[in-house]
Design a protein around this motif. Structure first.
Motif, short mmCIF file in Angstrom:
data_model
loop_
_atom_site.label_atom_id
_atom_site.label_comp_id
_atom_site.label_asym_id
_atom_site.label_seq_id
_atom_site.Cartn_x
_atom_site.Cartn_y
_atom_site.Cartn_z
N ARG A 154 0.83 -1.21 0.00
CA ARG A 154 0.00 0.00 0.00
C ARG A 154 0.87 1.26 0.00
O ARG A 154 0.48 2.31 0.53
CB ARG A 154 -0.96 0.03 1.20
CG ARG A 154 -1.78 -1.25 1.37
CD ARG A 154 -2.66 -1.54 0.16
NE ARG A 154 -3.53 -2.67 0.38
CZ ARG A 154 -3.27 -3.93 0.01
NH1 ARG A 154 -2.13 -4.19 -0.64
NH2 ARG A 154 -4.11 -4.90 0.23
N THR B 130 1.75 3.81 -2.14
CA THR B 130 1.35 4.43 -3.40
C THR B 130 2.47 5.26 -4.01
O THR B 130 2.70 5.23 -5.23
CB THR B 130 0.12 5.33 -3.18
OG1 THR B 130 -0.91 4.57 -2.55
CG2 THR B 130 -0.40 5.89 -4.50
N LYS C 141 -9.14 -9.14 -4.07
CA LYS C 141 -8.46 -7.97 -4.62
C LYS C 141 -7.67 -8.34 -5.87
O LYS C 141 -7.68 -7.60 -6.88
CB LYS C 141 -7.52 -7.38 -3.57
CG LYS C 141 -6.78 -6.12 -4.02
CD LYS C 141 -7.73 -4.97 -4.27
CE LYS C 141 -6.99 -3.68 -4.59
NZ LYS C 141 -7.89 -2.54 -4.85
N GLU D 239 -9.96 -8.76 -8.77
CA GLU D 239 -10.44 -7.44 -9.22
C GLU D 239 -9.38 -6.75 -10.08
O GLU D 239 -9.69 -6.17 -11.13
CB GLU D 239 -10.78 -6.56 -8.01
CG GLU D 239 -12.05 -6.96 -7.28
CD GLU D 239 -12.27 -6.13 -6.01
OE1 GLU D 239 -11.37 -5.31 -5.69
OE2 GLU D 239 -13.31 -6.31 -5.37
N GLN E 2 -9.62 -5.68 -14.03
CA GLN E 2 -9.32 -4.31 -14.47
C GLN E 2 -8.27 -4.31 -15.57
O GLN E 2 -8.35 -3.53 -16.53
CB GLN E 2 -8.86 -3.47 -13.29
CG GLN E 2 -9.94 -3.12 -12.29
CD GLN E 2 -9.37 -2.38 -11.09
OE1 GLN E 2 -8.68 -2.96 -10.25
NE2 GLN E 2 -9.63 -1.09 -11.01
N ALA F 175 -3.94 5.32 -12.83
CA ALA F 175 -5.16 5.11 -12.04
C ALA F 175 -5.22 3.68 -11.51
O ALA F 175 -5.64 3.44 -10.36
CB ALA F 175 -6.38 5.41 -12.90
N LEU F 176 -4.79 2.71 -12.33
CA LEU F 176 -4.81 1.31 -11.90
C LEU F 176 -3.86 1.07 -10.73
O LEU F 176 -4.20 0.39 -9.76
CB LEU F 176 -4.45 0.39 -13.06
CG LEU F 176 -4.31 -1.10 -12.73
CD1 LEU F 176 -5.64 -1.65 -12.24
CD2 LEU F 176 -3.83 -1.88 -13.95
N ASP G 203 -5.28 2.36 -7.59
CA ASP G 203 -6.34 1.46 -7.10
C ASP G 203 -5.74 0.19 -6.49
O ASP G 203 -6.27 -0.35 -5.52
CB ASP G 203 -7.29 1.09 -8.24
CG ASP G 203 -8.54 0.40 -7.74
OD1 ASP G 203 -9.31 1.02 -6.98
OD2 ASP G 203 -8.72 -0.80 -8.08
N ARG H 268 -4.95 0.48 -2.77
CA ARG H 268 -6.02 0.72 -1.80
C ARG H 268 -6.33 -0.53 -1.02
O ARG H 268 -6.26 -1.63 -1.53
CB ARG H 268 -7.28 1.21 -2.52
CG ARG H 268 -7.14 2.63 -3.06
CD ARG H 268 -8.34 3.04 -3.88
NE ARG H 268 -8.16 4.40 -4.39
CZ ARG H 268 -8.89 4.89 -5.41
NH1 ARG H 268 -9.81 4.15 -6.00
NH2 ARG H 268 -8.68 6.12 -5.81
#
Length: 356
Positions: free
Chosen positions: A247, A249, A321, A324, A328, A349-350, A353, A356
Motif C-alpha cells: 500500500r 502508493t 483484490k 479485481e 481491471q 489510475a490502476l 487502485d 487501496r
C-alpha cells in the motif's frame, strides 16, 4: 503430446485422416496446425491451396460439414478441411489457460444447440470421411474429457493435446527454440527468461528479437537481457507490484514513472503486469489451500524462484483484490487496444487502485 505427421512416402490422396488439435496453449496449437497445412499442401502438389476449406465450428451443422469433406478438389480428389471451435462448442472453455479439469460439460453453444442429434450427426461425418480427405479440428482451449464429440474424434481419428510447458519443461523449450535459431542461451539467462516470460508466444518473439541482436552463432547471456530484453523490465514491474501490495502508493507510482522514463511503453508494461498478477493469484490460491511453501512450485508448475519471490506480495493481497485487479487489467488492455483509453493515464489510475 508430440504430433505425428505420417510416413513421408504416403501421398495425400492415399488415406483418410481425422486430427483434433486441442489445448489451452494457442501458440502450440497454431504451430501444430501450420505443420499439418505445410505437409498436406505439399503432398497435394502445386495446387494444394485450392483444396483447403476452413469452417467456423461455432455455427456449423453436420450436413454442411458433410458437403465440405465430400467436395472434390479442383485439381484432384484430395481434400483438406479445417474446422475451428467445434469441440469446445460441445463442452469446454475457449479461454487459453483453462485447466480443463472440470468433468461437467457446459451447455452446447452456437447454431442448432437445441438439436439432440447434433453430436451424433457430427460423429457420423467423422466415421464416413471419404478417401483422400483430411479433417482437422482446431480447438484453442480445453475440452471436457467426457465430451461425446471429443470421444468420437478420438474413436475415428487422433487427438493431440497441447499444454503450456512449465518449470524445467519451459526451460527445455526455450533452449531447443534457441538452437533452432542458431544461438545459445547461458544458464543464467535461461533462468531469467523462463521465470519472466508469460507464455510460448512471448518466448518465441523474445528469442527471435534477441537472436537478431547477437547474430548467428551468438550467445544470449544476462548482460544481453539487461541491454535488450523485455525481461529486464520484469523486475521493475515486480517492484511496482510489491510496493502496491504494501500500500505504498508513492513508491509504486515512482516505479511506474521510472519504467516509462526508461523507454518502456505503457502498452509494454500491461502484459508483464498481467502475468505477475496471474502468478500472484496462483500463489494466493496455494496459500489459501495451506499448501506448504516447499510444495508450491511443484503444485503450481512454476519455478522455485518465482514462487519464493511471489509469496510475500501474495500474502498482502486478498484473492478478491487480485481477481479485481486482473479484471481491471483485461478491461484496460481492451480499452487501450481499441483506442478508448490512454495507456499511461489509465495505468496511473490502476496502480493507485492497486494500493487501496
Amino acid at each position: 503430446m508430440l504430433p505425428f505427421f505420417g510416413n513421408a512416402s504416403e501421398t495425400f490422396r492415399d488415406f483418410t485422416m481425422l486430427i483434433a488439435l486441442v489445448g489451452p496453449d494457442r501458440y502450440l496449437v497454431g504451430q501444430a496446425l501450420q505443420k499439418y497445412l505445410d505437409k498436406y499442401a505439399s503432398d497435394a502438389g502445386d495446387f494444394g491451396g485450392f483444396n483447403l476449406t476452413r469452417l467456423d465450428g461455432a455455427r456449423l451443422l453436420p450436413d454442411e460439414l458433410m458437403r465440405a469433406v465430400q467436395a472434390m478438389g479442383f485439381f484432384g480428389d484430395s481434400r483438406l478441411v479445417v474446422v475451428d471451435g467445434l469441440l469446445t462448442r460441445f463442452g469446454g472453455s475457449s479461454k487459453a489457460g483453462a485447466d480443463g479439469g472440470d468433468d461437467a460439460a457446459p451447455p452446447t453453444k452456437g447454431r442448432g444447440k437445441s438439436d439432440p442429434g447434433l453430436v451424433d450427426g457430427f460423429a457420423e461425418v467423422f466415421a464416413s470421411l471419404p478417401e483422400g480427405t483430411v479433417l482437422i479440428l482446431v480447438e484453442r482451449g480445453t475440452v471436457a474429457k467426457n465430451s461425446a464429440l471429443l470421444k468420437a474424434a478420438g474413436r475415428y481419428g487422433k487427438v493431440e493435446e497441447y499444454m503450456t510447458p512449465k518449470g524445467s519443461s519451459f526451460e527445455r523449450w526455450i533452449s531447443e527454440h534457441a538452437r533452432a535459431l542458431d544461438v545459445k542461451v547461458t544458464p543464467g539467462a535461461l533462468s531469467l527468461l523462463s521465470t519472466s516470460l508469460p507464455d510460448l508466444a512471448s518466448a518465441s518473439n523474445e528469442l527471435e528479437k534477441l537472436s537478431l541482436y547477437v547474430g548467428e552463432g551468438g550467445t544470449i547471456d544476462e548482460s544481453v537481457l539487461r541491454t535488450m530484453s523485455w525481461t529486464a523490465k520484469a523486475d521493475d514491474v515486480f517492484e511496482m507490484t510489491s510496493a502496491a501490495a504494501r500500500r505504498d502508493t508513492r513508491t509504486a507510482l515512482s516505479q511506474l514513472q521510472k519504467l516509462v522514463d526508461g523507454g518502456t511503453a505503457p502498452e509494454g508494461i500491461l502484459p508483464v503486469l498481467a502475468w505477475q498478477i496471474r502468478t500472484l493469484i496462483q500463489v494466493r490460491d496455494l496459500l489459501d489451500q495451506r499448501i506448504s511453501e516447499g510444495r508450491m512450485a511443484e503444485k503450481a508448475g512454476m519455478s522455485d524462484f518465482v514462487v519464493r519471490k511471489s509469496i510475500g506480495p501474495a500474502r498482502q493481497f486478498t484473492m478478491k483484490k487480485l481477481l479485481e485487479i486482473h479484471s481491471q487489467l483485461l478491461q484496460l488492455d481492451h480499452a487501450v487496444k481499441t483506442g478508448r483509453a490512454d495507456a499511461e493515464m489509465s495505468l496511473d489510475a490502476l496502480v493507485v487502485d492497486m494500493c487501496r
